[in-house]
Design a protein around this motif. Structure first.
Motif, mmCIF file in Angstrom:
data_model
loop_
_atom_site.group_PDB
_atom_site.id
_atom_site.type_symbol
_atom_site.label_atom_id
_atom_site.label_comp_id
_atom_site.label_asym_id
_atom_site.label_seq_id
_atom_site.Cartn_x
_atom_site.Cartn_y
_atom_site.Cartn_z
ATOM 1 N N ALA A 198 9.312 -34.831 -38.536
ATOM 2 C CA ALA A 198 8.199 -35.110 -39.453
ATOM 3 C C ALA A 198 8.614 -36.181 -40.458
ATOM 4 C CB ALA A 198 7.800 -33.833 -40.190
ATOM 5 N N GLN A 199 9.892 -36.160 -40.851
ATOM 6 C CA GLN A 199 10.366 -37.101 -41.867
ATOM 7 C C GLN A 199 10.380 -38.530 -41.344
ATOM 8 O OE1 GLN A 199 13.177 -39.106 -42.044
ATOM 9 N NE2 GLN A 199 12.713 -39.720 -44.134
ATOM 10 N N ALA A 200 10.788 -38.705 -40.080
ATOM 11 C CA ALA A 200 11.104 -40.050 -39.587
ATOM 12 C C ALA A 200 9.932 -41.022 -39.690
ATOM 13 C CB ALA A 200 11.623 -39.976 -38.157
ATOM 14 N N GLY B 71 11.079 -31.704 -50.438
ATOM 15 C CA GLY B 71 10.827 -30.910 -49.234
ATOM 16 C C GLY B 71 9.472 -31.159 -48.597
ATOM 17 N N ARG B 72 8.920 -32.375 -48.765
ATOM 18 C CA ARG B 72 7.547 -32.579 -48.277
ATOM 19 C C ARG B 72 7.445 -32.775 -46.761
ATOM 20 N NH1 ARG B 72 9.069 -37.225 -50.739
ATOM 21 N NH2 ARG B 72 8.753 -39.205 -49.668
ATOM 22 N N ALA B 73 8.555 -33.003 -46.085
ATOM 23 C CA ALA B 73 8.520 -33.073 -44.608
ATOM 24 C C ALA B 73 9.288 -31.877 -44.068
ATOM 25 C CB ALA B 73 9.160 -34.374 -44.122
ATOM 26 N N GLU C 160 9.254 -48.967 -48.676
ATOM 27 C CA GLU C 160 10.405 -48.867 -47.774
ATOM 28 C C GLU C 160 10.218 -49.866 -46.635
ATOM 29 O OE1 GLU C 160 11.340 -44.704 -47.073
ATOM 30 O OE2 GLU C 160 11.828 -44.425 -49.186
ATOM 31 N N MET C 161 9.651 -49.454 -45.490
ATOM 32 C CA MET C 161 9.562 -50.393 -44.361
ATOM 33 C C MET C 161 8.155 -50.983 -44.193
ATOM 34 S SD MET C 161 12.131 -48.121 -42.098
ATOM 35 C CE MET C 161 12.662 -49.180 -40.763
ATOM 36 N N ASP C 162 7.195 -50.412 -44.887
ATOM 37 C CA ASP C 162 5.852 -50.967 -45.058
ATOM 38 C C ASP C 162 5.113 -51.347 -43.782
ATOM 39 O OD1 ASP C 162 3.683 -51.798 -46.669
ATOM 40 O OD2 ASP C 162 4.300 -53.883 -46.447
HETATM 41 C C1 HEM Z 1 14.989 -39.760 -47.450
HETATM 42 C C2 HEM Z 1 15.860 -40.853 -42.813
HETATM 43 C C3 HEM Z 1 14.532 -45.401 -43.768
HETATM 44 C C4 HEM Z 1 15.176 -44.502 -48.460
HETATM 45 C C5 HEM Z 1 15.339 -39.654 -46.126
HETATM 46 C C6 HEM Z 1 15.676 -38.431 -45.446
HETATM 47 C C7 HEM Z 1 15.957 -38.739 -44.156
HETATM 48 C C8 HEM Z 1 15.780 -40.150 -43.999
HETATM 49 C C9 HEM Z 1 16.359 -37.776 -43.043
HETATM 50 C C10 HEM Z 1 15.686 -37.043 -46.079
HETATM 51 C C11 HEM Z 1 17.089 -36.604 -46.325
HETATM 52 C C12 HEM Z 1 17.117 -35.347 -47.140
HETATM 53 O O1 HEM Z 1 16.083 -34.931 -47.672
HETATM 54 O O2 HEM Z 1 18.189 -34.764 -47.284
HETATM 55 C C13 HEM Z 1 15.406 -42.154 -42.651
HETATM 56 C C14 HEM Z 1 15.091 -42.783 -41.386
HETATM 57 C C15 HEM Z 1 14.678 -44.048 -41.662
HETATM 58 C C16 HEM Z 1 14.776 -44.221 -43.101
HETATM 59 C C17 HEM Z 1 15.189 -42.111 -40.034
HETATM 60 C C18 HEM Z 1 14.135 -45.086 -40.720
HETATM 61 C C19 HEM Z 1 13.051 -44.786 -39.956
HETATM 62 C C20 HEM Z 1 14.733 -45.586 -45.108
HETATM 63 C C21 HEM Z 1 14.700 -46.859 -45.776
HETATM 64 C C22 HEM Z 1 14.884 -46.606 -47.106
HETATM 65 C C23 HEM Z 1 15.016 -45.165 -47.258
HETATM 66 C C24 HEM Z 1 14.527 -48.210 -45.104
HETATM 67 C C25 HEM Z 1 14.981 -47.569 -48.264
HETATM 68 C C26 HEM Z 1 14.191 -48.659 -48.345
HETATM 69 C C27 HEM Z 1 15.034 -43.139 -48.594
HETATM 70 C C28 HEM Z 1 14.775 -42.462 -49.864
HETATM 71 C C29 HEM Z 1 14.674 -41.108 -49.553
HETATM 72 C C30 HEM Z 1 14.920 -40.970 -48.125
HETATM 73 C C31 HEM Z 1 14.631 -43.128 -51.238
HETATM 74 C C32 HEM Z 1 14.335 -39.980 -50.548
HETATM 75 C C33 HEM Z 1 12.822 -40.041 -50.810
HETATM 76 C C34 HEM Z 1 12.266 -38.789 -51.456
HETATM 77 O O3 HEM Z 1 12.906 -37.750 -51.502
HETATM 78 O O4 HEM Z 1 11.108 -38.876 -51.913
HETATM 79 N N1 HEM Z 1 15.425 -40.681 -45.220
HETATM 80 N N2 HEM Z 1 15.187 -43.035 -43.664
HETATM 81 N N3 HEM Z 1 14.953 -44.589 -46.026
HETATM 82 N N4 HEM Z 1 15.124 -42.214 -47.583
HETATM 83 FE FE1 HEM Z 1 15.233 -42.632 -45.649
#
Ligand code: HEM
Ligand code: HEM
Length: 346
Positions: free
Chosen positions: A126-128, A119-121, A137-139
């Motif tokens: 804020a998450q995006a 829940g950090r964002a 991830e995208m570095d």
């Molecule tokens: C978490 C969107 C790119 C891997 C999330 C969440 C969202 C999201 C909305 C939270 C979902 C939730 O908590 O229910 C996006 C968007 C991206 C993106 C808009 C592009 C800008 C990526 C990429 C990867 C990735 C490229 C993999 C390399 C993850 C992981 C989490 C996550 C591992 C969980 C991280 C954690 O809880 O610490 N993403 N994501 N995402 N996403 Fe993405």
């Protein structure tokens, strides 16, 4: 004989009425605990949706040029058409690095109390920004995202259309806003369970109803409730019994990293169970591939309930009723790179 028939009919009649009222009681109870997914995207505060902003958000979501390597987009880890996940234990990111956690689905993420497993964002906007700058991830950096997008001529017009009347619409904030508006459209209404919540007794079969009864009766509902059947609160993973290190790796202390409060060690957001049948592997560690096993683990770790095989099967049947209509997304045609567009960095 006639008397017997009447007596039998009467008995059957009672049975049916009895069943019907028992079912209605379950439905009423469910209606008090859960809410159906709406059929239209919810509005985001301070970020009005327009068709142009949604379209821009979709373009950004699919554009690999937002990553340093030009190899990854949001869709790489949250695949539209595949439950909004990557079906990996932990995602493959920049230079084939694995992150530390399983990627949750983006579907219905708009309804979560906050984003990420910890829940950090606070919301989608804020998450995006997070994944763009995350080194595994995208570095990239906010500055480079803007330099990159300004180097692709078609984006200048797309941002101007999405954010009209603004002197310099191509900003990192607006990147996040547009992506969030697109993500808010990624909702999955009309699951069998939603139809049930809206009053259709036939929407769930007998096994799913038995599973729903167990889900409520055993206490799963204490943490998995509301519109997303979860996603609304935090709880320790291991309230009663902490799972072993192979499922709950000791180095990820969850919400403790956000709040620095001792009692938040190993606390995570109670996962949304919407579409859960489509999104293995399970838990923030992604260590469990079988939904039945995930259900059994939850029984032990959160409730101290040793669910028997039949109970696990019925609860799993119920979870299957949470799969909704998957978003139909037409792939965007992305604006072409030109000779001066910044190149991928190896
Ligand atoms: C978490 C969107 C790119 C891997 C999330 C969440 C969202 C999201 C909305 C939270 C979902 C939730 O908590 O229910 C996006 C968007 C991206 C993106 C808009 C592009 C800008 C990526 C990429 C990867 C990735 C490229 C993999 C390399 C993850 C992981 C989490 C996550 C591992 C969980 C991280 C954690 O809880 O610490 N993403 N994501 N995402 N996403 Fe993405
Ligand atoms: C995660 C089901 C009870 C809190 C999950 C997941 C499932 C599930 C399938 C994994 C979802 C995914 O990874 O996508 C159940 C069932 C329960 C139950 C069937 C009843 C038998 C509870 C209770 C609590 C709770 C009572 C709170 C005390 C959580 C948390 C997670 C989770 C915090 C995330 C764990 C992590 O990966 O860190 N649940 N749950 N659950 N549930 Fe439950």
């Amino acid at each position: 004989m006639r008397q017997l028939c009447i007596a039998t009919m009467f008995a059957l009649g009672c049975l049916c009425t009895g069943q019907a009222s028992a079912q209605s009681a379950l439905m009423k109870q469910a209606q008090g605990l859960f809410k159906p997914i709406p059929t239209t995207a919810p509005a985001l505060p301070g970020n009005a949706a327009t068709p142009a902003k949604q379209e821009l958000g979709k373009m950004l979501y699919f554009d690999t040029r937002l990553s340093e390597s030009h190899a990854l987009s949001c869709n790489s880890c949250h695949m539209i058409g595949m439950g909004g996940v990557d079906l990996q234990e932990t995602s493959l990111g920049h230079r084939w690095q694995h992150g530390g956690r399983n990627a949750p689905t983006v579907y219905n993420a708009v309804f979560e109390v906050a984003q990420f497993w910890d829940g950090r964002a606070k919301d989608l906007e804020a998450q995006a920004g997070g994944p763009l700058v995350n080194p595994v991830e995208m570095d990239t950096t906010p500055e480079h995202v803007i330099e990159q997008l300004k180097g692709i001529p078609g984006y200048t017009a797309a941002f101007a259309k999405a954010f009209p009347g603004v002197a310099d619409p191509l900003t990192f904030d607006n990147v996040r806003k547009a992506i969030a508006v697109f993500e808010a459209t990624l909702i999955t209404p009309n699951a069998a369970f939603d139809r049930y919540l809206k009053g259709s007794e036939e929407a769930l079969d007998a096994n799913q109803k038995a599973g729903l009864e167990l889900f409520i009766g055993k206490g799963c509902v204490a943490c998995h409730n509301g519109i997303n059947v979860g996603g609304s609160m935090y709880a320790a993973f291991g309230v009663i019994e902490r799972p072993g290190a192979e499922i709950l790796p000791p180095d990820d202390k969850g919400r403790f990293a956000v709040t620095k409060t001792a009692s938040d060690a190993y606390v995570f957001r109670a996962a949304s169970l919407r579409n859960v049948a489509l999104t293995p592997p399970y838990f923030h560690s992604g260590k469990v591939w079988d939904l039945r096993q995930a259900v059994a683990i939850m029984g032990n770790s959160q409730l101290g309930a040793d669910l028997n095989d039949g109970e696990v099967d019925r609860i799993t049947d119920f979870l299957g009723s949470l799969t909704g209509d998957q978003p139909q997304v037409m792939l965007p045609i992305l604006p072409p790179s030109v000779a001066t567009t910044p190149r991928p960095k190896p």
